[in-house]
Motif scaffolding. Structure first.
Motif, PDB file in Angstrom:
ATOM      1  N   TYR A  51      -9.085 -38.802 -27.320  1.00 15.37           N
ATOM      2  CA  TYR A  51      -9.074 -37.957 -26.132  1.00 15.37           C
ATOM      3  C   TYR A  51     -10.445 -37.303 -26.108  1.00 15.37           C
ATOM      4  CZ  TYR A  51      -3.993 -38.410 -26.197  1.00 15.37           C
ATOM      5  OH  TYR A  51      -2.713 -38.901 -26.198  1.00 15.37           O
ATOM      6  N   PRO A  95       0.751 -32.816 -40.464  1.00 14.92           N
ATOM      7  CA  PRO A  95       0.478 -31.471 -39.963  1.00 14.92           C
ATOM      8  C   PRO A  95       0.324 -31.495 -38.438  1.00 14.92           C
ATOM      9  CG  PRO A  95      -1.150 -32.166 -41.609  1.00 14.92           C
ATOM     10  CD  PRO A  95      -0.297 -33.354 -41.301  1.00 14.92           C
ATOM     11  N   ASN A  96       0.353 -30.335 -37.824  1.00 17.64           N
ATOM     12  CA  ASN A  96       0.126 -30.286 -36.374  1.00 17.64           C
ATOM     13  C   ASN A  96      -1.205 -30.951 -36.060  1.00 17.64           C
ATOM     14  OD1 ASN A  96       2.470 -28.954 -35.725  1.00 17.64           O
ATOM     15  ND2 ASN A  96       1.594 -26.952 -36.180  1.00 17.64           N
ATOM     16  N   GLY A  97      -1.221 -31.757 -35.012  1.00 14.28           N
ATOM     17  CA  GLY A  97      -2.465 -32.422 -34.613  1.00 14.28           C
ATOM     18  C   GLY A  97      -2.714 -33.731 -35.332  1.00 14.28           C
ATOM     19  N   ALA A  98      -1.755 -34.169 -36.195  1.00 12.68           N
ATOM     20  CA  ALA A  98      -1.971 -35.391 -36.982  1.00 12.68           C
ATOM     21  C   ALA A  98      -1.909 -36.658 -36.121  1.00 12.68           C
ATOM     22  CB  ALA A  98      -0.924 -35.481 -38.088  1.00 12.68           C
ATOM     23  N   GLY A  99      -1.204 -36.581 -34.986  1.00 12.67           N
ATOM     24  CA  GLY A  99      -1.109 -37.755 -34.120  1.00 12.67           C
ATOM     25  C   GLY A  99       0.308 -38.274 -33.935  1.00 12.67           C
ATOM     26  N   ARG A 113       4.365 -41.201 -27.908  1.00  9.22           N
ATOM     27  CA  ARG A 113       4.108 -41.434 -26.475  1.00  9.22           C
ATOM     28  C   ARG A 113       3.650 -42.862 -26.232  1.00  9.22           C
ATOM     29  NH1 ARG A 113       1.513 -36.383 -26.412  1.00  9.22           N
ATOM     30  NH2 ARG A 113      -0.487 -37.435 -26.300  1.00  9.22           N
TER      31      ARG A 113
HETATM   32  P1  ADP Z   1       1.022 -34.008 -33.555  1.00  6.47           P
HETATM   33  O1  ADP Z   1       2.142 -34.497 -32.677  1.00  6.47           O
HETATM   34  O2  ADP Z   1       0.996 -34.658 -34.902  1.00  6.47           O
HETATM   35  O3  ADP Z   1       0.983 -32.521 -33.661  1.00  6.47           O
HETATM   36  P2  ADP Z   1      -0.676 -34.940 -31.400  1.00  6.47           P
HETATM   37  O4  ADP Z   1      -0.398 -36.390 -31.271  1.00  6.47           O
HETATM   38  O5  ADP Z   1      -0.030 -34.016 -30.425  1.00  6.47           O
HETATM   39  O6  ADP Z   1      -0.359 -34.479 -32.895  1.00  6.47           O
HETATM   40  O7  ADP Z   1      -2.250 -34.698 -31.317  1.00  6.47           O
HETATM   41  C1  ADP Z   1      -3.223 -35.428 -32.037  1.00  6.47           C
HETATM   42  C2  ADP Z   1      -4.610 -34.934 -31.643  1.00  6.47           C
HETATM   43  O8  ADP Z   1      -4.889 -35.340 -30.309  1.00  6.47           O
HETATM   44  C3  ADP Z   1      -4.752 -33.420 -31.669  1.00  6.47           C
HETATM   45  O9  ADP Z   1      -6.073 -33.115 -32.095  1.00  6.47           O
HETATM   46  C4  ADP Z   1      -4.536 -33.038 -30.227  1.00  6.47           C
HETATM   47  O10 ADP Z   1      -5.229 -31.833 -29.943  1.00  6.47           O
HETATM   48  C5  ADP Z   1      -5.134 -34.234 -29.482  1.00  6.47           C
HETATM   49  N1  ADP Z   1      -4.443 -34.486 -28.205  1.00  6.47           N
HETATM   50  C6  ADP Z   1      -3.170 -34.899 -28.058  1.00  6.47           C
HETATM   51  N2  ADP Z   1      -2.869 -35.093 -26.750  1.00  6.47           N
HETATM   52  C7  ADP Z   1      -3.986 -34.781 -26.065  1.00  6.47           C
HETATM   53  C8  ADP Z   1      -4.338 -34.788 -24.663  1.00  6.47           C
HETATM   54  N3  ADP Z   1      -3.467 -35.143 -23.728  1.00  6.47           N
HETATM   55  N4  ADP Z   1      -5.592 -34.410 -24.348  1.00  6.47           N
HETATM   56  C9  ADP Z   1      -6.489 -34.059 -25.281  1.00  6.47           C
HETATM   57  N5  ADP Z   1      -6.247 -34.059 -26.608  1.00  6.47           N
HETATM   58  C10 ADP Z   1      -5.005 -34.398 -26.997  1.00  6.47           C
END
Ligand code: ADP
Length: 302
Positions: free
Chosen positions: A11, A35-39, A45
């Motif tokens: 992103y 952890p949060n932000g891991a993907g 999705r």
């Molecule tokens: P998790 O579910 O493990 O907490 P995410 O998949 O939500 O992690 O996010 C992975 C990374 O991608 C994070 O750094 C998040 O900030 C970024 N991210 C996720 N979705 C978006 C988006 N729609 N736009 C920008 N960055 C995103």
């Protein structure tokens, strides 16, 4: 079976997934941790066709989700329990989804009973607590009796009773041979629910293993208590073990299996009061494995 192969997703400048591959098999609950932000959500999705990977593939039963004709019969998903039309009742919310996939209306009634919402089925979901919304989301995921379930943080907002309920439900769904992928940032929850654990950090695979193997890998010796501790310690060292004295009494023995310790004690007529294999808790193991991939962490300021 769910197969994620070499998934990459950016992103802007954020690398959300960085060549992630893993497989989720039927008949067990697979915990998807990081952890949060891991993907994790990004992976979920992509699996559901709500986001496109830059490269790599994510398939369910060998196909991409968007190729399914009656998707509710193939995959049940709960990504965000709060994404609901506030003015609609739970009954109507499930009814239209059932109709869209030609699922009989009696299944809706059945599921409302099963998830404990029958008594409030006519109320508008806008007034529901988070826990009630989670239950409704689970009901929607189960509508088509799908062989595969994808649930993103489904225990968030549930009270202890609700957590136990969902744990038992997921275990029984896996017991029926379904594929259950369940994401969480809490290892403690997974330790009780999952058989298999996939841990990711910064969009990469860290570990894909069974809970039992993970526990075994972080074994921390065997705690031994005995009235003949001193004599036993000498014998254990002679047998090649490492022995540490515990501050509160007892020995921590490394390098010998509990059975070997028991046999050595028996051979010398030493009574044993306790022989307990010890592991780092899964929580400690998880924290150690993900320490370097935490996006935001608290720390002492300089
Ligand atoms: P998790 O579910 O493990 O907490 P995410 O998949 O939500 O992690 O996010 C992975 C990374 O991608 C994070 O750094 C998040 O900030 C970024 N991210 C996720 N979705 C978006 C988006 N729609 N736009 C920008 N960055 C995103």
């Amino acid at each position: 079976m769910i197969e994620v192969t070499e998934l990459t997703k950016r992103y802007g400048r954020t690398v959300a997934l960085d060549g992630l591959s893993f497989t989720v098999r039927p008949g067990r609950v697979t915990g998807f941790l990081g952890p949060n932000g891991a993907g994790k959500s990004t992976t979920m999705r992509i699996l559901l066709g709500l986001d496109r990977p830059d490269s790599g593939t994510a398939t369910i039963e060998g196909r991409r989700y968007c190729e399914s004709h009656r998707p509710l019969h193939q995959v049940g998903a709960l990504l965000d329990a709060t994404a609901l039309p506030a003015g609609r009742s739970a009954l109507d919310h499930l009814r239209w989804q059932a109709r869209s996939n030609r699922i009989p209306q009696r299944r809706v009634v059945e599921l409302l009973e099963e998830v404990g919402l029958a008594g409030v089925a006519h109320q508008r979901v806008g007034g529901y607590s988070l826990g009630m919304k989670q239950r409704l989301g689970i009901a929607a995921a189960l509508l088509g009796d799908p062989p595969v379930l994808l649930l993103d943080e489904p225990v968030n907002g549930l009270d202890p009773d609700g957590v136990r309920w969902i744990r038992q439900l997921l275990r029984s769904l896996a017991g029926q041979g379904r594929t259950v992928l369940l994401s969480s940032h809490l290892m403690s929850e997974m330790a009780l629910t999952a058989d298999q654990i996939v841990i990711i950090g910064r969009g990469r695979l860290i570990v894909d293993t069974s809970v039992a193997e993970l526990t075994e890998r972080f074994r921390r010796g065997v705690l031994v208590r005995s009235p003949g501790e001193t004599e036993l310690a000498g014998l254990l060292i002679k047998a090649g073990a490492e022995v540490e004295l515990e501050p509160g009494g007892g020995l921590t023995v490394s390098g010998l299996e509990p059975s070997a310790i028991g046999e050595l004690a028996a051979l010398h007529g030493i009574a044993l009061h306790e022989v307990t294999p010890r592991s780092a808790s899964l929580e400690e193991t998880y924290l150690a494995l993900t320490a370097s991939s935490i996006e935001y962490s608290g720390g002492t300021s300089q």
